[in-house]
Scaffold this motif. Structure first.
Motif, PDB file in Angstrom:
ATOM      1  N   LYS A 188      61.849  -1.289  70.959  1.00  0.00           N
ATOM      2  CA  LYS A 188      62.669  -1.922  69.933  1.00  0.00           C
ATOM      3  C   LYS A 188      62.645  -1.071  68.673  1.00  0.00           C
ATOM      4  N   GLY A 189      63.827  -0.869  68.071  1.00  0.00           N
ATOM      5  CA  GLY A 189      63.884  -0.079  66.842  1.00  0.00           C
ATOM      6  C   GLY A 189      63.322   1.312  67.059  1.00  0.00           C
ATOM      7  N   SER A 190      62.372   1.705  66.217  1.00  0.00           N
ATOM      8  CA  SER A 190      61.759   3.031  66.333  1.00  0.00           C
ATOM      9  C   SER A 190      60.570   3.041  67.283  1.00  0.00           C
ATOM     10  N   LEU A 191      60.281   1.894  67.902  1.00  0.00           N
ATOM     11  CA  LEU A 191      59.092   1.728  68.733  1.00  0.00           C
ATOM     12  C   LEU A 191      59.382   2.050  70.200  1.00  0.00           C
TER      13      LEU A 191
ATOM     14  N   MET B 127      50.549   8.242  80.780  1.00  0.00           N
ATOM     15  CA  MET B 127      49.146   8.640  80.729  1.00  0.00           C
ATOM     16  C   MET B 127      48.270   7.481  81.212  1.00  0.00           C
ATOM     17  N   PRO B 128      47.002   7.732  81.529  1.00  0.00           N
ATOM     18  CA  PRO B 128      46.150   6.654  82.067  1.00  0.00           C
ATOM     19  C   PRO B 128      46.059   5.435  81.168  1.00  0.00           C
ATOM     20  N   CYS B 129      45.998   5.640  79.838  1.00  0.00           N
ATOM     21  CA  CYS B 129      45.983   4.515  78.908  1.00  0.00           C
ATOM     22  C   CYS B 129      47.375   4.350  78.300  1.00  0.00           C
ATOM     23  N   PRO B 130      47.984   3.176  78.427  1.00  0.00           N
ATOM     24  CA  PRO B 130      49.291   2.968  77.803  1.00  0.00           C
ATOM     25  C   PRO B 130      49.143   2.848  76.295  1.00  0.00           C
ATOM     26  N   GLY B 131      50.212   3.160  75.582  1.00  0.00           N
ATOM     27  CA  GLY B 131      50.180   3.059  74.131  1.00  0.00           C
ATOM     28  C   GLY B 131      51.575   3.098  73.558  1.00  0.00           C
ATOM     29  N   PHE B 132      51.651   3.173  72.242  1.00  0.00           N
ATOM     30  CA  PHE B 132      52.931   3.160  71.546  1.00  0.00           C
ATOM     31  C   PHE B 132      53.316   4.567  71.123  1.00  0.00           C
ATOM     32  N   ALA B 133      54.615   4.806  71.029  1.00  0.00           N
ATOM     33  CA  ALA B 133      55.109   6.141  70.722  1.00  0.00           C
ATOM     34  C   ALA B 133      56.216   6.069  69.670  1.00  0.00           C
TER      35      ALA B 133
END
Length: 366
Positions: free
Chosen positions: A231-234, A240-246
């Protein structure tokens, strides 16, 4: 200390060994050029890079590090991710003893080591930009950002960037610190320049706001891997093995991007979620674009408290990004992509907790 509001004089912390004036590196928005598409295949040096390297090399020659960093033994681990493993035993054995950290929002303690107590020889220069000053009781408060050596380097040019050093912030990301990280990336024209942040309980060893930066002349999987728009800029990183935000920097707009990243970092801090942030040059999220971009990854992860059992590496910011400084020589030769990802997954949140955080974070964006 400043927390975005003016501070009453009697709350200011006075240090006996306050950092003195350093050589200035002046810059303006016109200097925030970053890596261009014509340079992405090479390793160019800007004025910022040249000064950093010159000062860092001199500090190494003068013996201001805990150990000599000769050519680091490096190997690329076979597999899809092409993890970059580097043997660096001395960083584990000779680094400064980490402070005792128990919570993500632990208060700053002036009695503990902080970056106003370093030796003057460890200061490389001060970043100087016409910045937004806070007006407090009629006085302009100048934000000083120092660039200092990391006395226990993991790679060439390993420095610490200390934004707002005189404010004595704990190791909690501010929007100004995030913007400083983005601007340092843009001051460099070297595509291997990286900036990182470890929160408390995510392998930060000093509770005084600081960022790591260094040069790595090897590509990482996160430089080009695909991400999913939320959503938006997110965006979300799941490759990768650990998911995260970019996030990615567009149109050099560091103000808007730093504000958006801070929304997420602030949520994580307020909810006592440990996290790591990594900035790297790479491919634009828009597959049609050939222009390199600054990619920013923000991983919520398990808290780390106390002494860790012996492993080939700790899972901090650069490890989540695919760069592995190996601390145990006996384990260096036997690394595989499978064993690496098993270690990294040990730092991941449980699926349900991550999904709950993802839902909350997504709601922060319109």
């Amino acid at each position: 200390m400043r927390t975005g509001k003016c501070v009453e004089p009697d709350t200011l912390i006075i240090e006996e060994n306050i950092v003195r004036m350093a050589e200035s590196f002046p810059y303006s928005d016109e200097d925030l050029k970053g890596v261009s598409s014509t340079e992405i295949d090479g390793y160019q040096n800007s004025k910022f890079d040249l000064l950093l390297r010159q000062k860092w090399d001199q500090a190494m020659r003068d013996g201001h590090f805990r150990y000599q960093l000769d050519k680091v033994e490096t190997k690329i681990i076979p597999g899809k991710k092409k993890y970059v493993a580097q043997l660096n035993v001395k960083r584990a054995t000779e680094r400064r003893k980490p402070q005792e950290i128990t919570i993500v929002k632990q208060q700053f303690d002036a009695k503990q080591f902080n970056f106003t107590k370093i030796k003057s020889e460890e200061i490389l220069f001060e970043l100087e930009k016409v910045a937004s000053n806070s007006l407090c009781n009629g006085e302009n408060l100048k934000r000083r950002t120092l660039v200092i050596v990391n006395v226990s380097p993991l790679e060439y040019g390993h420095i610490l960037i200390v934004p707002d050093i005189d404010a004595f912030f704990p190791q909690i990301l501010t929007q100004f610190a995030i913007k400083t990280a983005l601007e340092c990336m843009l001051l460099s024209s070297h595509r291997g320049f990286k900036v990182g942040f470890n929160s408390l309980c995510a392998f930060a060893s000093v509770n005084h706001l600081h960022l790591h930066a260094y040069y790595l002349e090897h590509d990482l999987f996160v430089d080009t891997c695909s991400v999913t728009h939320l959503k938006g800029s997110l965006y979300e990183l799941t490759a990768m093995p650990c998911p995260g935000f970019a996030f990615q920097l567009q149109n050099r707009n560091t103000e808007d991007l730093s504000r958006d990243i801070h929304k997420v970092a602030d949520y994580l801090s307020e909810h006592e979620v440990a996290h790591n942030m990594f900035l790297t040059y790479g491919k634009s999220f828009d597959s049609q674009s050939t222009e390199p971009t600054i990619r920013v990854f923000l991983w919520p992860r398990k808290k780390f408290i106390g002494i860790k059992e012996e492993a080939a590496f700790n899972v901090a910011v650069v490890e989540l990004g695919g760069h592995l400084p190996i601390k145990v020589e006996e384990l260096y030769g036997s690394l595989t992509e499978e064993s690496i990802e098993e270690t990294i997954r040990s730092a991941c949140l449980e699926d349900q907790e991550y999904l709950s955080i993802k839902q909350d974070v997504t709601k922060l964006f319109s």
